[in-house]
Design a protein around this motif. Structure first.
Motif, PDB file in Angstrom:
ATOM      1  N   UNK A 174     -10.651  31.152  55.585  1.00 55.41           N
ATOM      2  CA  UNK A 174     -11.073  32.112  54.417  1.00 55.41           C
ATOM      3  C   UNK A 174     -10.904  31.122  52.986  1.00 55.41           C
ATOM      4  N   UNK A 175      -9.737  30.166  53.189  1.00 57.02           N
ATOM      5  CA  UNK A 175      -9.561  29.540  51.926  1.00 57.02           C
ATOM      6  C   UNK A 175     -10.815  29.032  51.576  1.00 57.02           C
ATOM      7  N   UNK A 176     -11.202  28.140  52.393  1.00 60.36           N
ATOM      8  CA  UNK A 176     -12.426  27.320  52.388  1.00 60.36           C
ATOM      9  C   UNK A 176     -13.573  28.026  51.885  1.00 60.36           C
ATOM     10  N   UNK A 177     -13.631  29.087  52.466  1.00 59.24           N
ATOM     11  CA  UNK A 177     -15.114  30.082  51.975  1.00 59.24           C
ATOM     12  C   UNK A 177     -14.530  30.673  50.485  1.00 59.24           C
ATOM     13  N   UNK A 178     -13.529  30.935  50.132  1.00 55.27           N
ATOM     14  CA  UNK A 178     -13.221  31.327  48.828  1.00 55.27           C
ATOM     15  C   UNK A 178     -13.512  30.168  47.841  1.00 55.27           C
ATOM     16  N   UNK A 179     -13.003  28.985  48.199  1.00 50.08           N
ATOM     17  CA  UNK A 179     -13.604  27.692  47.301  1.00 50.08           C
ATOM     18  C   UNK A 179     -14.828  27.418  47.372  1.00 50.08           C
ATOM     19  N   UNK A 180     -15.674  27.826  48.132  1.00 51.73           N
ATOM     20  CA  UNK A 180     -16.915  27.569  48.104  1.00 51.73           C
ATOM     21  C   UNK A 180     -17.616  28.191  47.157  1.00 51.73           C
TER      22      UNK A 180
ATOM     23  N   UNK B  63      -8.522  29.729  41.925  1.00 46.07           N
ATOM     24  CA  UNK B  63      -7.103  29.633  41.574  1.00 46.07           C
ATOM     25  C   UNK B  63      -6.391  30.085  42.691  1.00 46.07           C
ATOM     26  N   UNK B  64      -6.547  31.342  43.284  1.00 48.93           N
ATOM     27  CA  UNK B  64      -5.585  31.793  44.013  1.00 48.93           C
ATOM     28  C   UNK B  64      -5.579  30.953  45.340  1.00 48.93           C
ATOM     29  N   UNK B  65      -6.493  30.775  45.878  1.00 51.25           N
ATOM     30  CA  UNK B  65      -6.676  29.658  46.959  1.00 51.25           C
ATOM     31  C   UNK B  65      -5.699  28.435  46.989  1.00 51.25           C
ATOM     32  N   UNK B  66      -6.000  27.677  45.576  1.00 53.24           N
ATOM     33  CA  UNK B  66      -4.991  26.691  45.239  1.00 53.24           C
ATOM     34  C   UNK B  66      -3.629  27.007  45.403  1.00 53.24           C
ATOM     35  N   UNK B  67      -3.336  28.286  44.695  1.00 50.52           N
ATOM     36  CA  UNK B  67      -1.899  28.419  44.656  1.00 50.52           C
ATOM     37  C   UNK B  67      -1.330  28.571  46.122  1.00 50.52           C
ATOM     38  N   UNK B  68      -2.099  29.142  46.941  1.00 52.71           N
ATOM     39  CA  UNK B  68      -1.615  29.389  48.316  1.00 52.71           C
ATOM     40  C   UNK B  68      -1.377  27.924  49.037  1.00 52.71           C
ATOM     41  N   UNK B  69      -1.799  26.938  48.477  1.00 57.11           N
ATOM     42  CA  UNK B  69      -1.578  25.570  49.185  1.00 57.11           C
ATOM     43  C   UNK B  69      -0.369  25.122  48.821  1.00 57.11           C
ATOM     44  N   UNK B  70       0.421  25.450  47.806  1.00 58.94           N
ATOM     45  CA  UNK B  70       1.512  25.048  47.174  1.00 58.94           C
ATOM     46  C   UNK B  70       2.609  24.952  48.440  1.00 58.94           C
ATOM     47  N   UNK B  71       3.317  24.062  48.560  1.00 61.20           N
ATOM     48  CA  UNK B  71       4.473  23.927  49.470  1.00 61.20           C
ATOM     49  C   UNK B  71       4.173  24.027  50.903  1.00 61.20           C
ATOM     50  N   UNK B  72       2.582  23.743  51.163  1.00 61.00           N
ATOM     51  CA  UNK B  72       2.262  23.784  52.646  1.00 61.00           C
ATOM     52  C   UNK B  72       2.238  21.958  52.837  1.00 61.00           C
ATOM     53  N   UNK B  73       2.188  21.961  54.278  1.00 64.92           N
ATOM     54  CA  UNK B  73       2.146  20.330  54.701  1.00 64.92           C
ATOM     55  C   UNK B  73       0.870  19.524  54.108  1.00 64.92           C
ATOM     56  N   UNK B  74       0.898  18.618  53.645  1.00 61.55           N
ATOM     57  CA  UNK B  74      -0.268  17.876  52.692  1.00 61.55           C
ATOM     58  C   UNK B  74      -1.302  17.519  53.892  1.00 61.55           C
ATOM     59  N   UNK B  75      -1.021  17.230  55.098  1.00 66.35           N
ATOM     60  CA  UNK B  75      -1.832  16.657  56.151  1.00 66.35           C
ATOM     61  C   UNK B  75      -2.887  17.912  56.298  1.00 66.35           C
ATOM     62  N   UNK B  76      -2.207  19.244  56.254  1.00 66.49           N
ATOM     63  CA  UNK B  76      -3.027  20.312  56.454  1.00 66.49           C
ATOM     64  C   UNK B  76      -3.894  20.395  55.373  1.00 66.49           C
ATOM     65  N   UNK B  77      -3.439  20.575  54.157  1.00 66.30           N
ATOM     66  CA  UNK B  77      -3.987  21.067  52.929  1.00 66.30           C
ATOM     67  C   UNK B  77      -4.747  20.172  52.377  1.00 66.30           C
TER      68      UNK B  77
END
Ligand SMILES: [Zn+2]
Length: 697
Positions: free
Chosen positions: A473-479, A487-501
């Motif tokens: 769903x994050x990917x579809x939002x960014x599309x 912006x909301x999708x990017x904020x949800x990446x904060x603090x996540x494992x970089x390899x995943x994000x």
């Protein structure tokens, strides 16, 4: 009027502007017109004037009073004796009911507020702020908003300056070094809407679709920023005439930026004054444009200037309408998603205040700006949805037409809506006008009618989930490359494992959407190696916020890597950028260049002097504030900057003064600063010394 967004929370200070004397003079005398010829003096910060007051008593009276703070008068009338008291000019005579009188007198004043003489580095300015400050500090007038007066003002000023006041310029007569500018109004207004500006300006003029002259003022050095500053102005104006379907009620419309203004903007009739921090180039437009304030003050020309609330209790009829109609106009420019997102943001703030027990009834005196502005806008949005857009529009038109150039109450407005709607609005009034809690559930239901908001809420609901469970769903939002979903999708990446994000970050970066990219630049605290290329390219994005964030974070990145050469290259690269008029990039550059090892050491002195120079009163306070902040961070205050900081502690702008006082308090904990202060004292004026005495220095 509009506050700077960051200061929306502070309490509404103008309740007293409506305060009436025990027996309001409006019941005994109608002041019809005030004609004045005024001469403001830069040297003495004073003003002299000659005034003709035309009035008709409604009953036989022996006394007529104008509000006039600390003025001296010279009596030159043969039908009345004119005397000055502390807060009034008083005409004493034998005035008969229904007969028309004109009393003339001369006055002078040295105003402590409402009229400001501002040092702008050679380009000095004079400007006024009537609402909440009282025009009667500089012009004898009537503080009570319920006496509407036709003001015809002439101004005598140095020929080098441009003069703007309310109404139409009828004549400009140059007598050597001085020019007399004579303006004419044809309709009455409340005294708080009188405006005066004097300064060096250029202007462009073009007509609205209906032929009203629109005048856009700018500083001579800002000719390249005029287009971006005033972008969409004509579109906003034409939109309002169509949407409100009551023609613009005045002769012309002028907008004038001024230095160190007290608020974001003020809707003086025909002459909106606004903060020059909204004067932006094309890049600044992305981050801090004038469109919202522009639309807000323009909406007031109908809501506030044409019809004016009788008292503070009904203040939402001004601010709620201006806020809501500004949003409707912005919807034309920025689209539906923007409109709903702004409504959503304001609903969130109102819900939060309401949950904390800080909700306020809309129709009440002494409300906060949140209540009158945001809750007022929401009350109108809900009302429009309830009665339907066409009934709403018809009612607004009837209301403005019936009460044109008069004063209004909430009941006056609601009665017009009920008449068109054909039903009483009992529940609406109870829930939206006379209830302190914010109706969050109803607001949410309303927002959900927007498909975009439904997508936004779905995305927002993913916040608690682990990244691996919401990659799709994050990917579809960014599309979609939508500002808010992205912006909301990017904020949800904060603090996540970089390899995943990392994949999603790169996808967000590749949207090329300036606001989504800005979300990366602001939300990533430390640049991870795989995002280095992205941050380097942010230095050229069409946003000064993005550039500033990327610049600082890249500098820190290279420092952590001990890569001195890269630090130097970065500084070279950013040397020619100033950023907003507050110098956000330049002041940061100066600070970082001073903190970088071996960076052009022979020029360090000049760079330090430049940073110090921005603390001087001739610069906009927003730039001075940045310079003060950076000087405290690198602990480099000297005598000049300390003297300028004390001056800032006595500045007329409340928000700047408070920030300077906090900075000074912190500095004074250091012995070194206390010592420098002793050597600064002989350079200070009385007001500055009085402030230091008050804080025991
Ligand atoms: Zn306003």
């Amino acid at each position: 009027m509009k506050y700077f967004v960051a200061f929306l929370i502070f309490m509404f200070a103008f309740a007293e502007a409506y305060a009436q004397e025990i027996a309001p003079q409006t019941t005994t005398v109608d002041i019809q017109s005030i004609r004045a010829v005024v001469t403001p003096q830069f040297e003495t910060k004073s003003i002299q004037g000659q005034v003709w007051v035309r009035f008709t008593p409604l009953k036989d009276v022996i006394e007529v009073r104008l509000n006039a703070k600390n003025m001296t008068v010279a009596d030159s009338s043969d039908i009345a004796s004119v005397t000055a008291q502390k807060d009034h000019v008083v005409f004493t005579g034998d005035f008969k009911a229904t007969q028309e009188y004109t009393v003339q007198f001369d006055y002078s004043a040295t105003p402590k507020q409402a009229l400001y003489f501002v040092n702008a580095g050679g380009n000095d300015q004079i400007w006024t702020q009537g609402q909440g400050k009282y025009t009667s500090h500089w012009l004898p007038s009537i503080d009570d908003v319920n006496d509407k007066i036709e003001f015809n003002i002439s101004v005598i000023a140095s020929t080098a300056y441009q003069v703007v006041t309310n109404g139409k310029l009828m004549e400009k007569e140059t007598l050597g070094a001085s020019t007399v500018w004579s303006f004419d109004m044809q309709q009455p207004m409340s005294s708080y809407l009188v405006a005066l500006t004097v300064g060096e300006y250029k202007k462009t003029t073009f007509p609205s679709a209906s032929g009203v002259p629109l005048e856009f003022y700018y500083y001579p050095e800002d000719s390249l920023k005029a287009e971006s500053t005033y972008r969409y102005s004509k579109q906003l104006f034409d939109f309002f005439e169509k949407e409100i379907s009551v023609p613009y009620p005045w002769q012309n419309y002028k907008q004038i930026p001024v230095k160190d203004f007290l608020y974001a903007g003020m809707e003086n009739t025909t002459a909106t004054i606004f903060s020059d921090s909204f004067v932006v180039d094309s890049i600044g437009f992305t981050d801090r444009n004038y469109v919202n304030v522009n639309a807000h003050e323009l909406a007031h020309q109908w809501f506030g200037d044409l019809v004016t609330a009788t008292k503070s209790e009904h203040h939402w009829l001004q601010e709620g309408f201006a806020t809501y109609y500004a949003l409707l106009a912005e919807r034309e420019v920025f689209g539906d998603d923007y409109f709903y997102y702004k409504l959503y943001e304001s609903a969130e703030q109102l819900r939060e205040l309401s949950d904390q027990g800080k909700g306020q009834q809309l129709v009440a005196a002494g409300g906060s700006s949140h209540t009158y502005y945001q809750k007022g806008a929401w009350a109108l949005h809900i009302l429009k949805e309830k009665v339907g857009a066409s009934a709403f529009a018809k009612a607004v038109k009837n209301y403005l037409t019936k009460f044109a150039y008069k004063n209004v109450t909430t009941d006056d407005f609601i009665a017009e809506v009920e008449a068109v709607y054909g039903q009483e609005l009992i529940d609406y009034k109870k829930n939206w006008l006379y209830q302190s809690a914010f109706q969050a559930a109803e607001a949410l239901e309303s927002l959900k009618r927007s498909e975009f908001m439904r997508s936004y809420f779905e995305l927002q609901a993913l916040r608690p989930y682990a990244l691996k469970d919401k990659l799709k769903p994050l990917e579809s939002s960014l599309e979609l490359s939508n500002d808010y979903l992205g912006q909301e999708a990017v904020y949800q990446l904060s603090g996540t494992n970089l390899q995943e994000s990392i994949g999603l970050y790169k996808q967000a970066f590749n949207t090329k959407n300036t606001l989504i990219r800005q979300a990366i630049a602001t939300s990533v605290d430390q640049i991870p190696d795989p995002l280095l290329y992205q941050f380097e390219s942010f230095l050229k994005d069409e946003s000064y916020i993005t550039r500033e964030q990327a610049f600082l974070k890249l500098w820190l990145y290279y420092r952590a890597k001990n890569d001195l050469q890269k630090q130097h290259e970065l500084l070279e690269d950013m040397d020619d950028q100033f950023g907003f008029s507050d110098g956000n990039i330049r002041t940061l550059w100066l600070t970082l260049s001073l903190a970088t090892e071996d960076y052009k050491s022979d020029e360090a002195g000049a760079r330090y002097d430049e940073l110090i120079s921005y603390t001087a009163p001739e610069y906009p306070f927003q730039l001075r504030e940045n310079a003060f902040q950076y000087l405290s961070q690198i602990q480099s205050f000297d005598r000049t900057s300390l003297k300028n900081l004390v001056e800032a502690c006595t500045h007329h702008s409340w928000r700047f003064r408070e920030s300077a006082r906090t900075t000074l308090n912190n500095l004074l904990k250091q012995q070194r600063i206390k010592e420098i202060m002793e050597s600064v004292k002989p350079l200070l004026n009385e007001k500055e010394l009085a402030y230091l005495k008050r804080i025991d220095i």
